[in-house]
Design a protein around this motif. Structure first.
Motif, PDB file in Angstrom:
ATOM      1  N   ARG A   1      12.684  31.485  35.727  1.00  0.00           N
ATOM      2  CA  ARG A   1      13.691  32.492  36.047  1.00  0.00           C
ATOM      3  C   ARG A   1      14.336  32.207  37.390  1.00  0.00           C
ATOM      4  NH1 ARG A   1       9.419  37.171  34.967  1.00  0.00           N
ATOM      5  NH2 ARG A   1       8.376  35.696  36.331  1.00  0.00           N
ATOM      6  N   VAL A   2      13.627  31.444  38.230  1.00  0.00           N
ATOM      7  CA  VAL A   2      14.108  31.177  39.579  1.00  0.00           C
ATOM      8  C   VAL A   2      14.802  29.818  39.662  1.00  0.00           C
ATOM      9  CG1 VAL A   2      13.396  30.906  41.976  1.00  0.00           C
ATOM     10  CG2 VAL A   2      12.233  32.557  40.501  1.00  0.00           C
ATOM     11  N   LEU A   3      14.233  28.859  38.930  1.00  0.00           N
ATOM     12  CA  LEU A   3      14.687  27.477  39.086  1.00  0.00           C
ATOM     13  C   LEU A   3      16.086  27.270  38.552  1.00  0.00           C
ATOM     14  CD1 LEU A   3      11.380  25.749  38.051  1.00  0.00           C
ATOM     15  CD2 LEU A   3      12.426  25.692  40.323  1.00  0.00           C
ATOM     16  N   GLY A   4      16.852  26.422  39.229  1.00  0.00           N
ATOM     17  CA  GLY A   4      18.186  26.071  38.761  1.00  0.00           C
ATOM     18  C   GLY A   4      18.849  25.127  39.738  1.00  0.00           C
ATOM     19  N   GLY A   5      19.806  24.375  39.248  1.00  0.00           N
ATOM     20  CA  GLY A   5      20.615  23.526  40.119  1.00  0.00           C
ATOM     21  C   GLY A   5      19.862  22.436  40.836  1.00  0.00           C
ATOM     22  N   LEU A   6      18.754  21.980  40.274  1.00  0.00           N
ATOM     23  CA  LEU A   6      17.950  20.992  40.978  1.00  0.00           C
ATOM     24  C   LEU A   6      18.471  19.569  40.790  1.00  0.00           C
ATOM     25  CD1 LEU A   6      14.393  22.326  40.139  1.00  0.00           C
ATOM     26  CD2 LEU A   6      15.685  22.688  42.229  1.00  0.00           C
TER      27      LEU A   6
ATOM     28  N   ALA B   1      15.658  22.663  25.720  1.00  0.00           N
ATOM     29  CA  ALA B   1      16.805  22.974  26.565  1.00  0.00           C
ATOM     30  C   ALA B   1      16.406  23.901  27.700  1.00  0.00           C
ATOM     31  CB  ALA B   1      17.903  23.599  25.718  1.00  0.00           C
ATOM     32  N   VAL B   2      15.594  24.888  27.381  1.00  0.00           N
ATOM     33  CA  VAL B   2      15.226  25.890  28.395  1.00  0.00           C
ATOM     34  C   VAL B   2      14.382  25.263  29.502  1.00  0.00           C
ATOM     35  CG1 VAL B   2      13.853  27.955  28.785  1.00  0.00           C
ATOM     36  CG2 VAL B   2      15.381  27.834  26.813  1.00  0.00           C
ATOM     37  N   VAL B   3      13.420  24.442  29.096  1.00  0.00           N
ATOM     38  CA  VAL B   3      12.444  23.991  30.087  1.00  0.00           C
ATOM     39  C   VAL B   3      12.915  22.762  30.844  1.00  0.00           C
ATOM     40  CG1 VAL B   3      11.063  22.424  28.645  1.00  0.00           C
ATOM     41  CG2 VAL B   3       9.966  23.756  30.456  1.00  0.00           C
ATOM     42  N   ALA B   4      13.748  21.918  30.214  1.00  0.00           N
ATOM     43  CA  ALA B   4      14.067  20.647  30.866  1.00  0.00           C
ATOM     44  C   ALA B   4      15.514  20.539  31.310  1.00  0.00           C
ATOM     45  CB  ALA B   4      13.728  19.484  29.934  1.00  0.00           C
ATOM     46  N   LEU B   5      16.368  21.374  30.785  1.00  0.00           N
ATOM     47  CA  LEU B   5      17.763  21.272  31.203  1.00  0.00           C
ATOM     48  C   LEU B   5      18.129  22.372  32.196  1.00  0.00           C
ATOM     49  CD1 LEU B   5      19.384  20.271  27.787  1.00  0.00           C
ATOM     50  CD2 LEU B   5      18.555  18.818  29.640  1.00  0.00           C
ATOM     51  N   ASN B   6      17.746  23.610  31.856  1.00  0.00           N
ATOM     52  CA  ASN B   6      18.111  24.739  32.724  1.00  0.00           C
ATOM     53  C   ASN B   6      17.759  24.567  34.194  1.00  0.00           C
ATOM     54  OD1 ASN B   6      19.337  26.046  30.708  1.00  0.00           O
ATOM     55  ND2 ASN B   6      17.865  27.711  30.516  1.00  0.00           N
ATOM     56  N   PRO B   7      16.516  24.138  34.504  1.00  0.00           N
ATOM     57  CA  PRO B   7      16.155  24.087  35.925  1.00  0.00           C
ATOM     58  C   PRO B   7      17.049  23.135  36.714  1.00  0.00           C
ATOM     59  CG  PRO B   7      14.218  23.855  34.546  1.00  0.00           C
ATOM     60  CD  PRO B   7      15.392  23.784  33.635  1.00  0.00           C
TER      61      PRO B   7
ATOM     62  N   TRP C   1      20.383  21.999  35.644  1.00  0.00           N
ATOM     63  CA  TRP C   1      21.832  22.046  35.465  1.00  0.00           C
ATOM     64  C   TRP C   1      22.441  23.426  35.604  1.00  0.00           C
ATOM     65  CZ3 TRP C   1      23.145  17.210  35.848  1.00  0.00           C
ATOM     66  CH2 TRP C   1      22.235  16.230  35.415  1.00  0.00           C
ATOM     67  N   ARG C   2      21.678  24.469  35.323  1.00  0.00           N
ATOM     68  CA  ARG C   2      22.309  25.784  35.454  1.00  0.00           C
ATOM     69  C   ARG C   2      22.251  26.221  36.920  1.00  0.00           C
ATOM     70  NH1 ARG C   2      18.294  30.879  34.388  1.00  0.00           N
ATOM     71  NH2 ARG C   2      16.986  30.336  36.147  1.00  0.00           N
ATOM     72  N   ARG C   3      23.031  27.251  37.244  1.00  0.00           N
ATOM     73  CA  ARG C   3      22.990  27.765  38.616  1.00  0.00           C
ATOM     74  C   ARG C   3      21.670  28.490  38.818  1.00  0.00           C
ATOM     75  NH1 ARG C   3      28.398  28.829  38.241  1.00  0.00           N
ATOM     76  NH2 ARG C   3      28.051  30.915  37.446  1.00  0.00           N
ATOM     77  N   GLY C   4      21.054  28.308  39.975  1.00  0.00           N
ATOM     78  CA  GLY C   4      19.742  28.907  40.149  1.00  0.00           C
ATOM     79  C   GLY C   4      19.600  29.670  41.437  1.00  0.00           C
ATOM     80  N   GLY C   5      18.446  30.284  41.600  1.00  0.00           N
ATOM     81  CA  GLY C   5      18.203  31.118  42.764  1.00  0.00           C
ATOM     82  C   GLY C   5      17.489  30.336  43.847  1.00  0.00           C
TER      83      GLY C   5
END
Lengths: 499, 786
Positions: free
Chosen positions: B374-379, B442-448, B450-454
């Motif tokens: 829920r926190v990870l993103g944009g790494l 997609a949720v576990v390996a792409l989101n952290p 590529w998506r915007r994160g906190g």
């Protein structure tokens, strides 16, 4: 032939006297160590002789059997004498660091050596009344050791111990009297020949049951084991180690001896009773352990549970099962005595044996953690340690004759054993000490470390060796079982080949 | 002896919630290490030696490849315990070699990774030792050709897993998880041990290669069902099939490399390995087919749904591992060529991408201080290489071409539409599970990345080469295997088909493009469904919370079981071990009397000759004296009277000896009785007076018990007296006493000559009794003065 039988018995007596005379000097403790080493040498000589010549017998005072008293060693007796000496030596060394000056002055080492002598005598005698005498020697010397120190808990445990064990010896004595009344003999080999000639075989069975109750108390089987958990956690750790290793095993030995050599006339009855006793002992013992929160109390209840495994081997009475019982006996003595020795070091480092009040040993004393893990996992039956083979042989023996219940109980109890052993690990070793104590081994002096840890390491090494190279030990146990099942060698050695 | 340690202990882990499934544990212990100023300390030999060892082993195993691909089976044999038919025999065929290579290969990368991941941990030597021991045990497990040897290695992996899950031994959660894993897999293992013994006895051999050659014998054997159930108990617990799955997500308490290695790539596949290894011996029955189908399908669907609910990366991955294990079990249910080929390919595929993803998760955790999705993103910007590895692995996991995952999925569908059990059920389960895998990937390996994160607890930074090597190489292997599938076919699928089906030709050919067929259409459906689920994941999660979330939580039930066991144990122990000597004596005497009475009644002809005709008045008086004495002892409330009465009984016994002309024994008895009365009086009179009755009068019950014991013993005695006495010993003593032993008093000669050793023992008893009494008086006396 007599001298090789008598030496393992005389050495501890001589050591006891020497240790008593030197009780006000530190040398008294070392006399005990030296004497134990000598006893070990003597017992190895005996074992070698038994391996080379078969059953060895000696008529004491030169009076022929069955008129005098015969000492006799088959493989079972010989290995029990050796393992007694090994335990004796390990504990004697450990005791040099544990036994206080005061306890030494009050005769600790003399009592200890007499206890070893009593145990050895019980394994070597071929005479049922003489066995009773050795039981008495054991009882009184163990009582002395139990109460040495005089703390109220010790006295309380000691009274329960001595009362119940005295009842056992009364049962034993009356059974011996009745057996004598029917056969006119006390020599065990002779008895095995005379029993089939008694007309009223039912009476023999009743007397056999009296022996079963008497030895059952000694061996701490269900429902007669009360004295053991009442007393084993109270005395010095050296004392509970030697008790845990040897005392109940004399009861098991006596059951094996009597119910193979003498009372094998109605195994459908006697050994079926033994089978149920074995299963109930395994279960109640391990549940008792699961309920405890004290290092030594858990170990004490485990003894009961494992006595059940040995009795199971006797009850099944196949060559493999009996071999399993013999193997289990030897494995168990090494492992159990060692665990009590470890408990002693743990108590020194952490300040208690109450599991809720200690911890930190895994982080701060990794060597001790390893030395605990070996016997503990062996006890729980994990491969490739000695306990795995012991359990495997008995389970296989049960399954071989399609005794599903026995196998299921043995396996389920194995699981509960894991559960209760990991309780010690999970309470005393893994979590941090609640008071922030760092139980490092360096808190002991160099001499203490050496004297306390050498015996533990030596016994742990034996556990590993038996586990990695079990074949010679299993071959030996199979040979012992063959001697127990085919009595001719034993009887011929005692009575001469004339019959 | 012990390595020197830095004084500062590990910073305790920060955690957000106690329940592992609903609110996943979030740990940051790795960050604590990363920010510890001492943490740059190298691990030394413990760091590189395991890497070298596993790499060497890997290279060695590679040399077997050509031979095994040609269909050779390599055998080594070493006697261990021949009398129990236990040998250290090893067999390397396609199945073993595939596992050996996976274990040692992934092992090398994991060891390399750990050295950096746990750099500076004071316990690293211990960790490396456990991890290396585990690897060697696991290698032994998959190479063993003897059932018992296999079991030994099996248990060694259990122990090392226990120690590794509990590596953070200061944390209660780790300890609980370790114990749970040990007990769950341990229970299965014990059942399995029974199953293996039965199997060996039934087949007449414990060598697996010989057992699998006689599948027909086993399937016809009356023990077949028992053998199968017991062995499945071992395999299912080890491979975490529903309902034994709950320990595996908890095992994530271990450091991440352990999760990647043991609890994803290797150990948990031990159960599946066993199923495959014994496949020729046990499969082919309806019960095997349906048990594995149901367990596998249930595990795959349940786990993939659960995976969607998790927010901790490691928990997500743990549940997808469960899904994979279920799928592998499902493939083994039947013996079709498709299923077995799919089994091999998916086994390898999963090991590649899952180990890669776990190691990637460790990099993320290490680099950011959290694993919370829920926190990870944009790494991607800060951790480009980690992002690359994650992306490649995820595409393989999602089953997209040209990755090996795509081929695995196609083969799986090929197997499922041919399934012998129920094609609809199996295909349906596979479709749901695969679509969910697509979404989860997609949720576990792409989101952290590529998506915007906190905000993350620490500023994201890329991992070093040691930690990147593993995820990148493993991910790349997934791509390479997809592009060159014939390599996998030649070296793994064909040899394994030979092991399991007896014919290498049966292995299906591996193609990226097999034309438009049913599996391909199913793949398209999977992608479509997966995409839908990805975009509807919020709604899906809510739906899952209200359905799957309400299923009974076996992990919570576990605590109930343990508590119940402890409660029962405590109850039983209180019942037996009351601490009251009186109760103990009652039980012992009741047992004694009961056992004898029952045996007498069942076994013995009770022949009692009561002939009082030769008793004269004198004898009756003696009897009267004894009986009166005994009666007084039991009823009197005065101690002195009781002691005196007891003395009377003794005197009565002495009189009996006189009546039957044994005066010397009588004299001894009289002396002892007198001494006894005096001593006991002195002792008892000095003791505090207790109310003998207390609030509860036990005497009626005690009287019954006493009469029972006395009655039984007396009956038995009378029966024994009816047996004619053999006087052989007495005659000998009478004859030999004077001429041979030079004594006129036979009793004395018996004591000091014929049975001198008895007397020696008894003298010892007296001496030791005195010594003990002295010691007791000295110690208690001292305390009184103190």
């Amino acid at each position: 032939m007599s001298w090789i039988l008598v030496t393992p018995l005389l050495v501890p007596f001589a050591t006891a006297i020497a240790a008593f005379l030197l009780r006000h000097r530190p040398a008294g403790a070392w006399i005990s160590v030296a004497g134990s080493a000598a006893a070990l040498a003597a017992s190895i000589v005996l074992l070698t002789a038994v391996l080379q010549q078969g059953v060895v017998a000696g008529q004491m005072g030169g009076w022929p059997a069955p008129f005098g008293i015969t000492l006799v060693a088959d493989r079972l007796s010989a290995v029990m004498v050796v393992i007694t000496a090994i335990t004796g030596l390990a504990v004697a060394l450990y005791a040099t660091a544990e036994v206080t000056e005061r306890m030494r002055y009050l005769g600790f080492h003399a009592l200890f050596q007499v206890l070893l002598a009593g145990v050895t005598g019980a394994f070597l005698t071929g005479d049922i009344f003489n066995l009773y005498v050795w039981f008495e020697v054991m009882l009184i010397s163990s009582f002395g050791l139990l109460i040495l120190g005089g703390r109220p808990a010790q006295i309380d445990g000691g009274i329960k111990y001595v009362t119940i064990n005295l009842i056992s010896t009364i049962f034993f004595l009356s059974a011996t009297g009745l057996l004598y009344g029917m056969t006119g003999s006390l020599n065990m080999a002779d008895l095995s020949q005379l029993i089939p000639r008694v007309e009223n075989q039912g009476l023999i069975t009743v007397v056999a049951m009296m022996f079963m109750v008497a030895f059952g108390i000694k061996a701490a089987v269900f429902p007669l084991f009360f004295w053991l958990p009442a007393s084993y956690h109270t005395p010095a750790f050296s004392v509970s180690a030697v008790f845990a290793g040897l005392l109940t095993k004399v009861g098991v030995y006596a059951l094996i001896r009597v119910f193979t050599l003498i009372f094998d006339h109605d195994t459908g009855y006697t050994h079926t009773v033994l089978l149920w006793v074995a299963c109930l002992t395994m279960v109640t013992g391990v549940l008792g352990a699961a309920a405890q929160m004290d290092f030594r109390k858990i170990l004490s209840f485990h003894i009961i549970s494992q006595i059940g495994y040995m009795i199971l081997g006797l009850a099944l009475l196949t060559p493999l099962a009996l071999a399993g019982a013999v193997f289990y006996l030897v494995h168990h003595i090494i492992v159990k005595a060692n665990l009590f020795l470890v408990a002693g070091v743990a108590e020194r480092l952490t300040g208690s044996t109450a599991l809720g009040r200690i911890g930190g040993l895994y982080t701060h004393a990794p060597l001790l953690a390893l030395l605990f893990l070996i016997p503990a996992f062996s006890l729980a039956g994990f491969p490739p340690l000695s306990g795995f083979w012991a359990k495997y042989v008995l389970v296989k023996a049960s399954l071989d004759i399609e005794h599903w219940i026995a196998a299921a109980v043995a396996l389920a109890v194995g699981l509960l054993t894991i559960f209760s052993m990991t309780k010690i690990w999970g309470e005393a070793f893994w979590p941090p000490h609640p008071d922030g104590v760092e139980p490092k081994l360096s808190r002991l002096t160099r001499a203490e470390r050496w004297r306390l840890l050498t015996p533990i390491a030596a016994l742990a090494t034996m556990t590993v060796i038996i586990g990695l190279f079990p074949q010679p030990f299993i071959t030996f146990a199979e040979g012992a079982a063959a001697q127990l099942l085919d009595k001719t060698a034993y009887v011929d050695a005692v009575l001469g080949a004339q019959e | 002896m012990r390595a020197p340690r830095p004084a500062a202990p590990l910073t305790p882990a920060v955690r957000s919630g106690p329940a592992p499934t609903a609110t996943p544990t979030q740990r940051a212990e790795e960050t604590a290490i990363a920010t510890d100023p001492k943490s740059d300390r190298r691990n030394g030999i413990a760091g590189w030696a395991p890497v070298l060892l596993s790499a060497t082993l890997f290279a060695w195993f590679c040399t077997f490849l050509p031979a095994v691909a040609e269909g050779e089976v390599l055998l080594w044999q070493l006697d261990w315990v021949p009398s129990l038919s236990v040998s250290l025999s090893f067999l390397v065929d396609g199945l073993s070699l595939t596992f050996l290579l996976l274990i040692s290969g992934i092992g090398t990368l994991v060891m390399l990774y750990s050295d950096s991941y746990l750099r500076g941990d004071p316990q690293y030597a211990r960790f490396a030792l456990y991890l290396t021991s585990f690897m060697l045990s696991m290698l032994g497990l998959v190479a063993a050709d003897n059932l018992i040897a296999l079991f030994v290695f099996w248990e060694l992996t259990t122990i090392t897993s226990y120690l590794l899950i509990g590596f953070h031994n200061d944390e209660a959660d780790s300890r609980r998880s370790a114990l749970q894993a040990l007990l769950v897999t341990g229970t299965g293992a014990l059942a399995m041990m029974a199953g293996m013994i039965l199997m060996g006895v039934a087949a007449g051999t414990f060598e697996i290669s010989e057992i699998v050659a006689q599948g027909d014998v086993l399937r016809e054997h009356p023990w077949y069902l028992a053998i199968m159930i017991l062995i499945l108990a071992g395999a299912f617990t080890k491979s975490a099939q529903v309902p034994f799955h709950f320990w595996l997500p908890n095992a994530m308490a271990a450091p991440t490399p352990v999760s990647a290695f043991l609890h994803s790539a290797t150990m948990v596949k031990g159960g599946v390995y066993l199923l495959a290894r014994l496949h020729p011996a046990l499969s082919g029955t309806e019960v095997w087919l349906w048990t594995l189908t149901i367990a596998g399908a249930a595990t795959a669907v349940f786990a993939s749904l659960q995976a969607m609910r998790q927010t901790d990366m490691k928990q997500v991955l743990a549940y997808t591992t469960l899904m994979a294990l279920g799928t592998l079990t499902l493939f083994l249910a039947s013996g079709s060529a498709y299923a077995i080929t799919a089994f091999v390919v998916f086994l390898v595929t999963h090991s590649f991408y899952k180990a890669s993803l776990f190691l990637m998760a460790g990099c993320v955790d290490h680099g950011t201080g959290t694993r919370d999705l829920r926190v990870l993103g944009g790494l991607a910007r800060a951790m480009p290489l980690t992002a690359l590895a994650a992306a490649i692995a995820a595409l393989s996991m999602a089953g997209l071409p040209p990755f090996i995952g795509f081929i695995a999925k196609e083969l799986g569908y090929g197997g499922s539409i041919e399934a012998a059990s129920s094609p609809l059920l199996v295909t349906g389960a596979a479709l749901i599970a695969n679509a969910l895998m697509f979404t989860v990937a997609a949720v576990v390996a792409l989101n952290p990345f590529w998506r915007r994160g906190g905000e993350t607890p620490s500023k994201p930074h890329e991992a070093d080469w040691q930690m990147l090597a593993g995820p990148l190489i493993l991910a790349a292997l997934g791509l390479a295997a997809g592009i060159f599938p014939h390599v996998l076919e030649h070296y793994a699928a064909a040899p394994i088909a030979q092991s399991l089906l007896g014919d290498a030709e049966k292995a299906k050919e591996l193609h990226l493009w097999a034309g438009v067929n049913t599996p391909f259409l199913l793949s398209l459906a999977t992608f479509a469904l997966g995409l839908v689920l990805y975009f509807a994941r919020g709604a899906l999660r809510r739906a899952l919370e209200s359905t799957v979330g309400r299923l009974p939580d076996l992990d919570a039930r576990w605590d109930d079981v343990i508590d119940g066991l402890k409660g029962f144990a405590a109850w039983q122990t209180r019942l037996l071990q009351t601490g009251k000597l009186r109760r103990y004596l009652v039980v012992i005497f009741a047992t004694y009397a009961g056992v004898m009475a029952v045996t007498l009644a069942m076994k013995a002809a009770v022949v009692v000759e009561l002939d009082f005709s030769d008793l004269i008045l004198k004898q009756w008086m003696v009897v009267g004296l004894i009986v009166t004495g005994a009666a007084i002892v039991t009823v009197t409330r005065s101690r002195l009277a009781a002691i005196a009465a007891l003395g009377t009984v003794g005197i009565g016994v002495a009189l009996t000896f006189i009546v039957y002309s044994a005066p010397d024994v009588a004299i001894t008895q009289l002396l002892i009785e007198t001494l006894n009365v005096v001593l006991v009086s002195v002792a008892l009179l000095r003791m505090p007076l207790l109310d003998p009755a207390g609030t509860h009068d036990h005497r009626p019950k005690d009287a019954v018990l006493a009469l029972a014991v006395g009655g039984v013993v007396a009956t038995l005695l009378l029966c024994v007296l009816a047996v004619p006495m053999d006087m052989r010993l007495t005659q000998f003593f009478e004859e030999a006493s004077y001429p041979d032993a030079h004594g006129r008093n036979i009793v004395n000669v018996i004591l000091v000559d014929f049975r001198a050793i008895d007397t020696f023992g008894e003298i010892t008893v007296v001496v030791i009794a005195a010594l003990s009494a002295y010691a007791l008086l000295r110690t208690t006396g001292r305390r009184d003065r103190a």
